[in-house]
Design a protein around this motif. Structure first.
Motif, PDB file in Angstrom:
ATOM      1  N   GLN A 126      35.819  40.773  45.350  1.00 34.55           N
ATOM      2  CA  GLN A 126      35.298  40.784  43.979  1.00 34.55           C
ATOM      3  C   GLN A 126      34.659  42.111  43.595  1.00 34.55           C
ATOM      4  O   GLN A 126      34.405  42.348  42.415  1.00 34.55           O
ATOM      5  CB  GLN A 126      34.275  39.657  43.808  1.00 34.55           C
ATOM      6  N   LEU A 136      34.313  46.091  42.843  1.00 32.65           N
ATOM      7  CA  LEU A 136      35.196  47.049  42.173  1.00 32.65           C
ATOM      8  C   LEU A 136      35.759  48.076  43.149  1.00 32.65           C
ATOM      9  O   LEU A 136      36.970  48.334  43.181  1.00 32.65           O
ATOM     10  CB  LEU A 136      34.436  47.758  41.050  1.00 32.65           C
ATOM     11  N   LEU A 151      39.066  45.691  43.736  1.00 26.40           N
ATOM     12  CA  LEU A 151      39.991  45.967  42.630  1.00 26.40           C
ATOM     13  C   LEU A 151      40.691  47.316  42.765  1.00 26.40           C
ATOM     14  O   LEU A 151      41.924  47.397  42.643  1.00 26.40           O
ATOM     15  CB  LEU A 151      39.220  45.905  41.308  1.00 26.40           C
ATOM     16  N   ARG A 175      37.767  38.259  40.947  1.00 26.84           N
ATOM     17  CA  ARG A 175      37.201  37.880  39.657  1.00 26.84           C
ATOM     18  C   ARG A 175      38.315  37.711  38.625  1.00 26.84           C
ATOM     19  O   ARG A 175      39.256  38.502  38.581  1.00 26.84           O
ATOM     20  CB  ARG A 175      36.222  38.941  39.158  1.00 26.84           C
ATOM     21  N   HIS A 209      38.812  40.791  36.611  1.00 26.11           N
ATOM     22  CA  HIS A 209      39.597  41.841  37.252  1.00 26.11           C
ATOM     23  C   HIS A 209      41.084  41.542  37.158  1.00 26.11           C
ATOM     24  O   HIS A 209      41.891  42.443  36.910  1.00 26.11           O
ATOM     25  CB  HIS A 209      39.177  41.987  38.719  1.00 26.11           C
TER      26      HIS A 209
END
Length: 369
Positions: A141, A143, A147, A187, A190
């Motif tokens: 989750q 960044l 991601l 998320r 995301h």
């Protein structure tokens, strides 16, 4: 390996076999006129599908259904490199083979060809599942640890596919990766950001290529140029519409006689609808739904996250590709050129799909019942 092995999931196997048998039967019917016109053999496409798709696929499926699935996790990094190398091979003169507007195939001495992007669906999935398993939910989750690295690696694979160009397969692989990313606890925001970014990139790819733009225009208004850019979708709709409730009967399609483009490939659903009608095409669609739901049940019982992510990725890939294909034939989506899994003609696609089925069956051997 956590958990003890038991029998494979028979319902999942039976659904896959039903789709496979239907595909071979319909290929024998749909490919007859084109096979005779181009090669002087009514069963040319069926024979090639059996020799270069079904038989290798059966061998791969048996091996992968017995090979412990966690073996793939130990080779995750190497599989990522294999994915990249396979996608680069299509740009090497002497190996690449061009079909239409795409150079997505490599050819070996004129004997046979294969589509590396189909193999990459599976090899990249193994890497992605192993990469996500090594991270807990908080890392996924995040960044910087979730991601951004996910988007970077996925972007490299999609960039190579876009250069071929193979936008249809690119979209399927991206959607499969997002499904696995979401299953790993990413998320929703995301996932939404990546989906929007992907849609924006696909929009650019459509605008810069006249033939893709023509397909999109035909999707928006199929009747605008029925003998030009709208020809394919109009012939598909004609086939589906004339099938009615019960169809013309097996082997009695009219559109397969050189009217419907790509009749053994991405248009085979239209021939199925024309010959077997609405009362049979609905159960066909339900078979894909059953494949997805049964796959999710296997994923839920998987003894580890790697097995869960692999199964989620495979069933998402197969079912999404099926609905993209069917949606294009019914003018609900633009024509992308993707095939109907386990049904359409294509040796590499069938063999790899059967191999993926084998992997799911292997995970099911260890899944909690």
């Amino acid at each position: 390996m956590r958990g003890s092995a038991h029998g494979m999931d028979v319902p999942f196997l039976l659904v896959a076999v039903a789709l496979l048998v239907l595909g071979l039967l319909m290929l024998a019917s749909a490919g007859g006129p084109t096979g005779y016109a181009q090669f002087g053999d009514t069963y040319y496409f069926l024979k090639h599908q059996l020799i270069f798709g079904f038989l290798p696929g059966l061998a791969i499926m048996i091996v992968l259904s017995r090979l412990p699935y966690q073996w793939w996790r130990t080779w995750a990094w190497e599989l990522l490199l294999v994915s990249i190398v396979l996608l680069v091979l299509v740009f090497i003169p002497g190996l690449r083979a061009e079909f239409g507007t795409s150079q997505s195939w490599i050819q070996f001495g004129g004997l046979f060809s294969l589509q590396p992007a189909e193999i990459v669906k599976l090899t990249f999935l193994f890497y992605l599942a192993a990469w996500l398993e090594r991270r807990d939910t908080s890392n996924v989750q995040d960044l910087s640890s979730g991601l951004l690295p996910f988007a970077t690696v996925l972007g490299i694979i999609l960039f190579l596919m876009a250069l071929q160009p193979d936008v249809g397969t690119m979209v399927i692989l991206a959607a499969m990766a997002l499904a696995v990313f979401f299953a790993a606890g990413a998320r929703l925001s995301h996932v939404g950001i990546l989906a929007c970014a992907g849609a924006f990139i696909v929009g650019i790819l459509v605008l810069v290529a006249p033939y893709r733009l023509a397909r999109f225009v035909a999707f928006l208004d199929p009747l605008r140029d029925p003998l030009g850019i709208g020809y394919h979708v109009n012939q598909a709709l004609l086939a589906i519409g004339t099938g009615g409730w019960i169809g013309r009967g097996f082997g009695h399609s009219i559109q397969k006689f050189q009217y419907l483009p790509e009749v053994v490939g991405d248009s085979i659903f239209a021939v199925i609808a024309e010959e077997l009608g609405f009362l049979f095409t609905v159960p066909l669609i339900l078979l894909f739904v059953a494949l997805f739901l049964r796959g999710l049940r296997i994923a839920a019982g998987a003894p580890d996250r790697f097995g869960r992510y692999v199964v989620v990725g495979i069933v998402s890939w197969l079912v999404l590709q099926a609905f993209v294909n069917i949606g294009a034939m019914m003018s609900l989506l633009p024509i992308t050129g993707v095939t109907l899994p386990l049904v359409s003609y294509g040796g590499t696609s069938l063999a790899i799909t059967m191999g993926a089925i084998g992997v799911v069956l292997n995970v099911s051997r260890y899944a909690r019942r």
